[in-house]
Design an enzyme around this catalytic site. Structure first.
Site, PDB file in Angstrom:
ATOM      1  N   LYS A 148       5.154   8.824  22.846  1.00 12.26           N
ATOM      2  CA  LYS A 148       4.307   7.592  22.798  1.00 12.26           C
ATOM      3  C   LYS A 148       2.903   7.601  22.859  1.00 12.26           C
ATOM      4  CE  LYS A 148       3.700   2.806  24.723  1.00 12.26           C
ATOM      5  NZ  LYS A 148       4.336   1.684  25.450  1.00 12.26           N
ATOM      6  N   HIS A 289      31.296  18.854 -11.553  1.00 11.92           N
ATOM      7  CA  HIS A 289      31.038  17.334 -11.472  1.00 11.92           C
ATOM      8  C   HIS A 289      31.920  16.773 -10.505  1.00 11.92           C
ATOM      9  CE1 HIS A 289      28.004  17.798 -14.449  1.00 11.92           C
ATOM     10  NE2 HIS A 289      28.604  17.767 -15.465  1.00 11.92           N
TER      11      HIS A 289
END
Length: 537
Positions: A148, A289
């Site tokens: 922070k 695929h």
């Protein structure tokens, strides 16, 4: 000046005092020595302080700073204003500076913390109480505080960033840039977020919460990808921490890096071939695929590959090949006859590697094991505004689970093929139809809106391959057929019979099951119900 009235964070901030508290001691002594050499005062805790001190490096115990010893079996040691004040104080805020002076709080410019090994503890199968004791409290609290305050404080949570930190200090005369501190803060928050995700997910499982109110997903970057499914899409590959053998844990021996589609298809191929344990005999799956275009067992891996290849040679070109045993030279030789994107197997001998080395565009992956199809876990799929979460489809059917519903019962050979076809159908996109003969697929229909269309497409592919192989009749003649879900009408089943199928495996459960059974009897088919479906959308 109020608490929130701050100036812009400085572009560079000096690192004069560091707090180091790490569970993973990898690189700890080298880092501590490098910082001390640069004139950084070191604070540390417990085992970290001991390791630093034993290496002859000056270090001050946090307990000396706080005036409190570590207590409650180490649960309380850094949760103190002398620590958090030093991390959170805004250096350009007069009130903060005054409070630091009044209470004798020294600024902490660098925090190096990694957390208790909670994920590793869970992965080892530790009991509930042991897992609880490996939930870090002080570490995440310090990380969040320092991150922070990244305007002034540098936070490092990963061993892999130690060298980057030292390079940053050297490049900036013992200081870090705001951009670097920002980057480290983002990494820090991602780490605590992933840590909390691991804890909350484990606890939900421990409590039997199948659908907790909040579910958190986390992953660690494995690689950035050239692009996603298409070149205009950016993409990356993340690991979720599971040790399930497969594409995420595999070693790549050659070839350019895997693409988004390669990873997706390779995962599909390996999950399918893992349905066939080594005790079942050599097996091969060829994927294109994300759908199988050929799956087979054989006397050898070479034989299994050739039989899988003969299901649909056209689609196999440029496909992904997965094997359930260590790749050998004979199999590699025949695979190398056509272009293949990826080969994945539990292992590969030197002869196979030498053969593939001549194919610079072919990727070879080894996994040191098969994926266990019986393992649970969750799968995720994003939808607009949310996520769909479900158990992994680890459903399996054994011989005793089959219910014969027709007048004619399958032969033993047909039953073996029916179970084979059922395993394959589980990995084919719905609507799925799979024809199998003598332990090899001979026609696969995938992803059609109509089950009848899937049945016809699979039969048509078999007819085409018969011409390629110079056969007088398609391989579907005398085959068995699997359907991933029930036949809602007799038409799909009769289409399969017209293609030459003689036995059928399907879940059953349609309102028209009686009509379908009657049609099977009239066509002379044997049919079994599984009571389980395998939709794969």
């Amino acid at each position: 000046m109020t608490e929130h009235a701050t100036t812009l964070a400085p572009d560079t901030a000096p690192v004069q005092r560091a707090l180091i508290s790490v569970s993973d001691k990898t690189g700890l002594v080298d880092l501590a020595r490098a910082l001390a050499t640069r004139g950084v005062e070191l604070l540390s805790t417990g085992g970290s302080a001991k390791a630093i001190r034993d290496a002859g490096i000056a270090v001050r115990d946090v307990a000396d700073v706080t005036g409190f010893p570590e207590m409650m079996d180490g649960r309380v040691k850094t949760l103190h204003p002398m620590v958090h004040g030093g991390l959170l104080a805004l250096r350009d805020n007069a009130n903060h500076v005054s409070a630091m002076d009044e209470h004798g709080i020294g600024a902490i410019d660098l925090l190096v913390v990694n957390l208790y090994p909670f994920e590793e503890t869970v992965a080892k199968g530790a009991d509930y109480d042991t897992c609880i004791e490996n939930i870090d409290i002080g570490g995440p609290a310090m990380i969040r505080a320092a991150a922070k305050n990244h305007g002034f404080v540098t936070t490092v949570v990963d061993v892999e960033d130690y060298d980057a930190l030292l390079a940053e200090l050297d490049a900036n005369d013992g200081q870090t840039t705001y951009a670097f501190r920002q980057k480290m803060a983002q990494i820090a928050y991602a780490r605590t977020g992933a840590y909390d995700a691991a804890v909350s997910t484990w606890m939900a499982d421990a409590l039997g919460e199948a659908a907790p109110r909040r579910r958190v997903f986390a992953g660690t970057l494995a690689q950035t990808l050239r692009y996603g499914e298409n070149p205009h899409q950016s993409a990356a590959f993340y690991k979720d921490g599971a040790n399930r053998p497969g594409v995420s844990t595999a070693t790549q021996h050659q070839g350019k890096e895997l693409s988004y589609n390669n990873i997706n298809d390779t995962d599909a191929a390996f999950e399918l071939v893992s349905e066939f344990l080594p005790g079942d005999g050599p097996a091969c799956a060829i994927i294109k695929h994300a759908n199988p275009c050929g799956v087979a067992r054989g006397d050898t891996l070479k034989d299994a590959y050739q039989r899988a290849f003969d299901c649909d040679r056209t689609s196999a070109f440029g496909g992904i090949i997965a094997l359930n045993g260590a790749l050998d030279g004979d199999t590699a030789e025949v695979i190398s006859e056509i272009f293949t994107e990826v080969v994945i197997a539990p292992g590969a001998d030197q002869a196979a590697r030498d053969i593939f080395a001549k194919k610079k565009n072919l990727r070879l992956l080894t996994t040191d094991g098969l994926s266990n199809p019986a393992l649970g876990g969750l799968t995720y799929r994003q939808v607009s505004g949310g996520m769909l979460v479900q158990d992994r489809d680890n459903g399996a059917i054994a011989l005793d689970d089959l219910k014969v519903v027709t007048q004619k019962a399958p032969t033993d050979a047909q039953l073996a093929d029916l179970l084979f076809a059922w395993k394959v159908a589980k990995h084919v996109k719905s609507n799925a139809i799979v024809y199998v003969k003598d332990g090899a697929t001979v026609g696969v229909g995938a992803g059609q809106m109509s089950r009848v269309d899937s049945t016809r497409i699979a039969a048509r592919k078999s007819l085409d391959m018969a011409e390629v192989l110079g056969l007088s009749a398609p391989l579907t003649r005398g085959s068995v057929v699997a359907s991933d879900a029930f036949f809602p009408f007799p038409d799909g089943l009769l289409t399969a019979a017209e293609a030459g199928a003689v036995a059928v495996i399907q879940p059953g459960g349609s309102m028209r099951d009686d009509d379908v059974i009657k049609a099977a009897d009239e066509a002379g088919l044997a049919m079994v119900f599984t009571g389980m479906r395998h939709f794969r959308h």
